[in-house]
Design a protein around this motif. Structure first.
Motif, short mmCIF file in Angstrom:
data_model
loop_
_atom_site.label_atom_id
_atom_site.label_comp_id
_atom_site.label_asym_id
_atom_site.label_seq_id
_atom_site.Cartn_x
_atom_site.Cartn_y
_atom_site.Cartn_z
N UNK A 65 0.84 -1.19 0.00
CA UNK A 65 0.00 0.00 0.00
C UNK A 65 0.88 1.25 0.00
N UNK A 66 0.44 2.27 -0.69
CA UNK A 66 1.14 3.55 -0.67
C UNK A 66 0.27 4.59 0.02
N UNK A 67 0.85 5.28 1.00
CA UNK A 67 0.16 6.36 1.70
C UNK A 67 0.92 7.65 1.42
N UNK A 68 0.22 8.68 1.00
CA UNK A 68 0.84 9.95 0.65
C UNK A 68 0.15 11.09 1.39
N UNK A 69 0.95 12.09 1.77
CA UNK A 69 0.43 13.33 2.34
C UNK A 69 0.99 14.47 1.51
N UNK A 70 0.11 15.28 0.99
CA UNK A 70 0.52 16.44 0.20
C UNK A 70 0.32 17.70 1.04
N UNK A 71 1.40 18.47 1.17
CA UNK A 71 1.33 19.74 1.89
C UNK A 71 1.03 20.85 0.88
N UNK A 72 -0.06 21.55 1.10
CA UNK A 72 -0.53 22.55 0.14
C UNK A 72 -0.47 23.93 0.76
N UNK A 73 0.20 24.85 0.05
CA UNK A 73 0.22 26.25 0.46
C UNK A 73 -0.25 27.12 -0.69
N UNK A 74 -0.15 28.43 -0.48
CA UNK A 74 -0.64 29.35 -1.49
C UNK A 74 0.18 29.26 -2.78
N UNK A 75 1.50 29.08 -2.61
CA UNK A 75 2.36 29.07 -3.79
C UNK A 75 3.23 27.81 -3.88
N UNK A 76 2.87 26.75 -3.16
CA UNK A 76 3.72 25.57 -3.20
C UNK A 76 2.89 24.32 -2.94
N UNK A 77 3.48 23.16 -3.24
CA UNK A 77 2.87 21.85 -2.99
C UNK A 77 4.00 20.84 -2.81
N UNK A 78 3.99 20.14 -1.69
CA UNK A 78 5.01 19.14 -1.40
C UNK A 78 4.34 17.80 -1.13
N UNK A 79 4.90 16.74 -1.73
CA UNK A 79 4.33 15.40 -1.60
C UNK A 79 5.26 14.52 -0.79
N UNK A 80 4.70 13.79 0.18
CA UNK A 80 5.46 12.85 1.02
C UNK A 80 4.73 11.51 0.98
N UNK A 81 5.44 10.44 0.58
CA UNK A 81 4.81 9.12 0.42
C UNK A 81 5.60 8.04 1.14
N UNK A 82 4.93 6.96 1.50
CA UNK A 82 5.56 5.78 2.10
C UNK A 82 4.84 4.54 1.57
N UNK A 83 5.61 3.52 1.26
CA UNK A 83 5.05 2.23 0.84
C UNK A 83 5.15 1.25 2.00
N UNK A 84 4.13 0.47 2.22
CA UNK A 84 4.13 -0.51 3.32
C UNK A 84 3.13 -1.62 3.03
N UNK A 85 3.32 -2.74 3.74
CA UNK A 85 2.35 -3.84 3.68
C UNK A 85 1.49 -3.77 4.94
N UNK A 86 0.21 -3.49 4.83
CA UNK A 86 -0.64 -3.23 6.00
C UNK A 86 -0.60 -4.30 7.07
N UNK A 87 -0.50 -5.60 6.71
CA UNK A 87 -0.55 -6.63 7.74
C UNK A 87 0.65 -6.56 8.67
N UNK A 88 1.75 -5.94 8.21
CA UNK A 88 2.90 -5.77 9.10
C UNK A 88 2.65 -4.71 10.18
N UNK A 89 1.63 -3.92 10.00
CA UNK A 89 1.27 -2.86 10.94
C UNK A 89 -0.13 -3.09 11.50
N UNK A 90 -0.52 -4.34 11.49
CA UNK A 90 -1.87 -4.69 11.96
C UNK A 90 -1.83 -5.04 13.45
N UNK A 91 -2.68 -4.41 14.23
CA UNK A 91 -2.73 -4.63 15.67
C UNK A 91 -4.09 -5.22 16.05
N UNK A 92 -4.08 -6.44 16.58
CA UNK A 92 -5.32 -7.10 16.97
C UNK A 92 -5.76 -6.62 18.36
#
Length: 265
Positions: A65-92
């Motif tokens: 899975x890829x999760x991305x956060x885009x930071x948006x301003x008046x005159x700029x845009x920055x993208x930050x992404x991470x790839x991961x397998x969700x079951x490795x971060x699954x908490x029962x």
């Protein structure tokens, strides 16, 4: 972090240089596939970090899975992404119904729908007499109590068997106390000691009572031995002696009288 099969939470920090009016767009989906979900989050009251909550991610958690956060301003845009397998971060959720039965601690699997039906467990055992704690890995939903002469505090946690490198442990369950079994031999010794103590105390009391009876013989009543001392002289011994001396009878002298017929001499 992923919960209950399809729920997701995520957190990211906000850089110090970010403008106060910056907005953040969260997007996620399967890698190399068009993003399936996105949302925009506005920064409020000087936030230094942001947390997201997604109720239904909508795809298989074993896919990358890829999760991305885009930071948006008046005159700029920055993208930050991470790839991961969700079951490795699954908490029962924690195991349930933890209980002690004879020589075992037993529990049931975590409740809810999970991406795997297999679980690994860890049990935290604390010896109550010394407060020494150890953690053991368990592959079944039970743990054998090796020494029932000791009392233990026991907690259990779980993680899914995702057939990959790792997954997240659940929270620990509430502690359950496994009390020590009574030692019958020690119980018999204790009963014998108590019984012997009772017998000993009874003998001591009996002996002391006999000794006290001999020491404290009843004092004879002088009134029974000395008639008149208390009735007429109110216990005045000297007065009673003098009275007895005065009352003693002195023999009278005898006068010989010759009696003849009709004549007294």
């Amino acid at each position: 972090m992923f919960y209950y099969y399809q729920q997701m939470t995520c957190t990211w920090g906000i850089r110090a240089q970010a403008p106060a009016d910056a907005q953040y767009c969260l997007s996620y989906g399967i890698s190399d596939v068009q993003n399936t979900q996105s949302r925009t989050i506005s920064r409020k009251n000087g936030w230094r970090n942001v947390t997201c909550h997604v109720q239904d991610v909508g795809f298989n958690l074993f896919n990358v899975m890829q999760i991305c956060v885009t930071e948006l301003g008046q005159n700029f845009s920055k993208l930050h992404c991470i790839d991961l397998t969700p079951v490795n971060y699954y908490k029962v959720s924690p195991p349930i119904n933890i209980r002690v039965k004879e020589n075992e601690v037993i529990w049931d699997e975590p409740e809810g729908n999970h991406p795997s039906h297999g679980f690994y467990y860890q049990i935290q055992v604390t010896k109550r007499s010394t407060n020494v704690m150890k953690i053991e890995n368990v592959t079944s939903n039970s743990w054998n109590i090796e020494n029932r002469k000791q009392s233990y505090s026991v907690k259990v946690r779980a993680r899914i068997n995702n057939h990959l490198d790792f997954s997240i442990w659940s929270d620990w369950t509430e502690a359950v106390i496994a009390e020590a079994e009574p030692n019958n031999f020690q119980m018999l010794i204790m009963i014998a000691v108590v019984f012997a103590f009772i017998i000993l105390m009874s003998l001591v009391i009996f002996t002391c009572r006999k000794s006290l009876d001999k020491l404290w013989q009843p004092i004879p009543d002088p009134e029974m031995k000395f008639k008149g001392l208390f009735d007429y002289h109110h216990g005045n011994f000297q007065e009673w002696i003098n009275a007895k001396s005065l009352g003693a009878k002195i023999p009278e002298e005898c006068i010989t009288v010759t009696v003849e017929d009709g004549i007294y001499a």
